[in-house]
Design a protein around this motif. Structure first.
Motif, PDB file in Angstrom:
ATOM      1  N   MET A 122     -48.945 -28.745 -56.424  1.00 43.07           N
ATOM      2  CA  MET A 122     -49.594 -29.897 -55.799  1.00 43.07           C
ATOM      3  C   MET A 122     -50.739 -29.405 -54.917  1.00 43.07           C
ATOM      4  O   MET A 122     -50.576 -28.469 -54.153  1.00 43.07           O
ATOM      5  N   ASN A 123     -51.954 -30.008 -55.075  1.00 43.06           N
ATOM      6  CA  ASN A 123     -53.021 -29.508 -54.194  1.00 43.06           C
ATOM      7  C   ASN A 123     -53.554 -30.490 -53.171  1.00 43.06           C
ATOM      8  O   ASN A 123     -54.432 -30.130 -52.387  1.00 43.06           O
ATOM      9  N   SER A 124     -53.021 -31.698 -53.127  1.00 43.94           N
ATOM     10  CA  SER A 124     -53.363 -32.527 -51.966  1.00 43.94           C
ATOM     11  C   SER A 124     -52.255 -33.511 -51.643  1.00 43.94           C
ATOM     12  O   SER A 124     -51.468 -33.898 -52.531  1.00 43.94           O
ATOM     13  N   LEU A 125     -52.198 -33.858 -50.382  1.00 43.05           N
ATOM     14  CA  LEU A 125     -51.107 -34.701 -49.890  1.00 43.05           C
ATOM     15  C   LEU A 125     -51.582 -35.378 -48.610  1.00 43.05           C
ATOM     16  O   LEU A 125     -52.164 -34.734 -47.746  1.00 43.05           O
ATOM     17  N   THR A 126     -51.356 -36.676 -48.501  1.00 42.80           N
ATOM     18  CA  THR A 126     -51.705 -37.382 -47.268  1.00 42.80           C
ATOM     19  C   THR A 126     -50.425 -37.884 -46.610  1.00 42.80           C
ATOM     20  O   THR A 126     -49.579 -38.494 -47.260  1.00 42.80           O
ATOM     21  N   ILE A 127     -50.306 -37.575 -45.322  1.00 41.34           N
ATOM     22  CA  ILE A 127     -49.136 -38.031 -44.570  1.00 41.34           C
ATOM     23  C   ILE A 127     -49.634 -38.833 -43.377  1.00 41.34           C
ATOM     24  O   ILE A 127     -50.585 -38.434 -42.705  1.00 41.34           O
ATOM     25  N   ASN A 128     -49.010 -39.947 -43.126  1.00 38.36           N
ATOM     26  CA  ASN A 128     -49.383 -40.743 -41.961  1.00 38.36           C
ATOM     27  C   ASN A 128     -48.494 -40.380 -40.775  1.00 38.36           C
ATOM     28  O   ASN A 128     -47.287 -40.246 -40.918  1.00 38.36           O
ATOM     29  N   ALA A 129     -49.136 -40.195 -39.628  1.00 37.75           N
ATOM     30  CA  ALA A 129     -48.393 -39.869 -38.403  1.00 37.75           C
ATOM     31  C   ALA A 129     -48.653 -41.002 -37.415  1.00 37.75           C
ATOM     32  O   ALA A 129     -49.791 -41.234 -37.024  1.00 37.75           O
ATOM     33  N   ASN A 130     -47.603 -41.699 -37.024  1.00 38.93           N
ATOM     34  CA  ASN A 130     -47.828 -42.878 -36.183  1.00 38.93           C
ATOM     35  C   ASN A 130     -47.703 -42.604 -34.689  1.00 38.93           C
ATOM     36  O   ASN A 130     -47.735 -43.536 -33.883  1.00 38.93           O
ATOM     37  N   SER A 131     -47.563 -41.360 -34.311  1.00 40.75           N
ATOM     38  CA  SER A 131     -47.520 -40.990 -32.890  1.00 40.75           C
ATOM     39  C   SER A 131     -47.766 -39.498 -32.771  1.00 40.75           C
ATOM     40  O   SER A 131     -47.623 -38.766 -33.756  1.00 40.75           O
ATOM     41  N   PRO A 132     -48.098 -39.018 -31.558  1.00 42.94           N
ATOM     42  CA  PRO A 132     -48.250 -37.567 -31.383  1.00 42.94           C
ATOM     43  C   PRO A 132     -46.963 -36.820 -31.742  1.00 42.94           C
ATOM     44  O   PRO A 132     -47.019 -35.714 -32.293  1.00 42.94           O
ATOM     45  N   VAL A 133     -45.829 -37.430 -31.446  1.00 43.39           N
ATOM     46  CA  VAL A 133     -44.540 -36.791 -31.769  1.00 43.39           C
ATOM     47  C   VAL A 133     -44.432 -36.588 -33.276  1.00 43.39           C
ATOM     48  O   VAL A 133     -44.000 -35.529 -33.754  1.00 43.39           O
ATOM     49  N   SER A 134     -44.850 -37.601 -34.011  1.00 40.41           N
ATOM     50  CA  SER A 134     -44.804 -37.526 -35.466  1.00 40.41           C
ATOM     51  C   SER A 134     -45.748 -36.422 -35.978  1.00 40.41           C
ATOM     52  O   SER A 134     -45.395 -35.647 -36.880  1.00 40.41           O
ATOM     53  N   THR A 135     -46.944 -36.326 -35.392  1.00 42.57           N
ATOM     54  CA  THR A 135     -47.893 -35.268 -35.783  1.00 42.57           C
ATOM     55  C   THR A 135     -47.289 -33.891 -35.509  1.00 42.57           C
ATOM     56  O   THR A 135     -47.393 -32.983 -36.329  1.00 42.57           O
ATOM     57  N   ARG A 136     -46.624 -33.769 -34.353  1.00 43.41           N
ATOM     58  CA  ARG A 136     -45.984 -32.478 -34.034  1.00 43.41           C
ATOM     59  C   ARG A 136     -44.869 -32.151 -35.009  1.00 43.41           C
ATOM     60  O   ARG A 136     -44.685 -31.003 -35.412  1.00 43.41           O
ATOM     61  N   ARG A 137     -44.116 -33.181 -35.391  1.00 44.56           N
ATOM     62  CA  ARG A 137     -42.994 -32.953 -36.312  1.00 44.56           C
ATOM     63  C   ARG A 137     -43.501 -32.466 -37.679  1.00 44.56           C
ATOM     64  O   ARG A 137     -42.915 -31.572 -38.285  1.00 44.56           O
ATOM     65  N   ILE A 138     -44.591 -33.053 -38.127  1.00 46.77           N
ATOM     66  CA  ILE A 138     -45.188 -32.624 -39.404  1.00 46.77           C
ATOM     67  C   ILE A 138     -45.663 -31.175 -39.263  1.00 46.77           C
ATOM     68  O   ILE A 138     -45.422 -30.335 -40.125  1.00 46.77           O
ATOM     69  N   GLY A 139     -46.330 -30.889 -38.137  1.00 41.88           N
ATOM     70  CA  GLY A 139     -46.801 -29.526 -37.881  1.00 41.88           C
ATOM     71  C   GLY A 139     -45.654 -28.538 -37.868  1.00 41.88           C
ATOM     72  O   GLY A 139     -45.766 -27.429 -38.410  1.00 41.88           O
ATOM     73  N   GLU A 140     -44.541 -28.932 -37.280  1.00 44.52           N
ATOM     74  CA  GLU A 140     -43.387 -28.036 -37.188  1.00 44.52           C
ATOM     75  C   GLU A 140     -42.859 -27.688 -38.582  1.00 44.52           C
ATOM     76  O   GLU A 140     -42.534 -26.535 -38.858  1.00 44.52           O
ATOM     77  N   ALA A 141     -42.815 -28.701 -39.443  1.00 45.39           N
ATOM     78  CA  ALA A 141     -42.341 -28.455 -40.817  1.00 45.39           C
ATOM     79  C   ALA A 141     -43.278 -27.482 -41.536  1.00 45.39           C
ATOM     80  O   ALA A 141     -42.822 -26.582 -42.253  1.00 45.39           O
TER      81      ALA A 141
END
Ligand code: ATP
Ligand code: MG
Length: 159
Positions: free
Chosen positions: A1-20
Motif C-alpha cells: 500500500m502506498n497511500s493512506l489517509t487517516i482522520n484525527a479529530n483531536s490532538p490526542v488522536s494525532t498523537r495516538r496515530i503517531g505512536e502507532a
C-alpha cells in the motif's frame, strides 16, 4: 500500500496515530512532514516519540533546527521552517541523520527539496476543521509500503 489517509479529530488522536507509527519505525527510517503552521506536525512527532519509547517532552525545534531525543532508537527531530535556501539546509549535513542509525523526522521537509532521500514515509497534514486534521500518508519504497499496510489494518475507516 502506498497511500493512506487517516482522520484525527483531536490532538490526542494525532498523537495516538503517531505512536502507532513510532512503534513500527526502525533504524534508519525517515519521516517527512508537510502542512501549514499549526497543522499538527509537532503533535504527530510527540506520538512518534512515544512509540519510540521516548519520555522526554517533544517541543518544536524551530530555533535549534535539530533536537536529538533518546529512546529505543535515537530520534533526530528537525524543523526546517526558518531555513530559506538550499545552501543553508545543505550545511546541516542532513545525510548524517538520514543515513544514520536513528529515526529522522523532518518538519517543513519540502524546504530541503532535492536533499531528501528517495525512500521515506511522507505525511501531509491538513486542517479538516477546528480540532480535526487529515493525515495523508505516502510511502516511497517497499519498507514504508509495508509499514503503511500495517497502519491501515489498524486505522482505516476509523477516526
Ligand atoms: N487533531 C489535531 N491534531 C493535532 N493538533 C491539533 C488537532 N486539533 C487541534 N490541534 C492543535 O493544533 C496545534 C498544532 O500545533 P503543532 O505545533 O503540532 O503544529 P505544527 O504543524 O508543528 O506547527 P508549526 O508549523 O508551527 O511547527 C496545537 O495547538 C494542537 O493542540
Ligand atoms: Mg512544529
Amino acid at each position: 500500500m502506498n497511500s493512506l489517509t487517516i482522520n484525527a479529530n483531536s490532538p490526542v488522536s494525532t498523537r495516538r496515530i503517531g505512536e502507532a507509527v513510532g512503534k513500527a519505525l526502525g533504524s534508519g527510517d525517515v519521516v517527512l512532514l508537510a502542512g501549514p503552521l499549526g497543522a499538527g506536525k509537532t503533535t504527530l512527532t510527540q506520538g512518534l516519540a512515544l512509540g519510540l519509547g521516548i519520555t522526554e517532552s517533544v517541543m518544536s525545534p524551530t530555533f535549534v533546527l535539530m533536537r536529538e531525543l533518546k529512546g529505543r532508537l535515537p530520534l533526530y527531530h528537525l524543523d526546517l521552517y526558518r531555513l530559506e535556501n538550499l545552501p543553508e539546509i545543505s550545511d546541516l549535513g542532513l545525510d548524517d541523520y538520514f543515513y544514520g542509525d536513528g529515526v529522522t523526522v523532518v518538519e517543513w521537509a519540502d524546504r530541503a527539496g532535492v536533499l531528501l532521500p528517495e525512500e521515506h514515509l511522507r505525511v501531509d497534514l491538513e486542517y479538516a476543521g477546528n480540532r480535526s486534521r487529515s493525515l495523508c500518508f505516502t510511502a516511497r519504497g517497499e519498507r514504508y509500503e509495508q509499514l503503511l499496510t500495517g497502519l491501515a489494518a489498524r486505522f482505516e475507516a476509523k477516526s
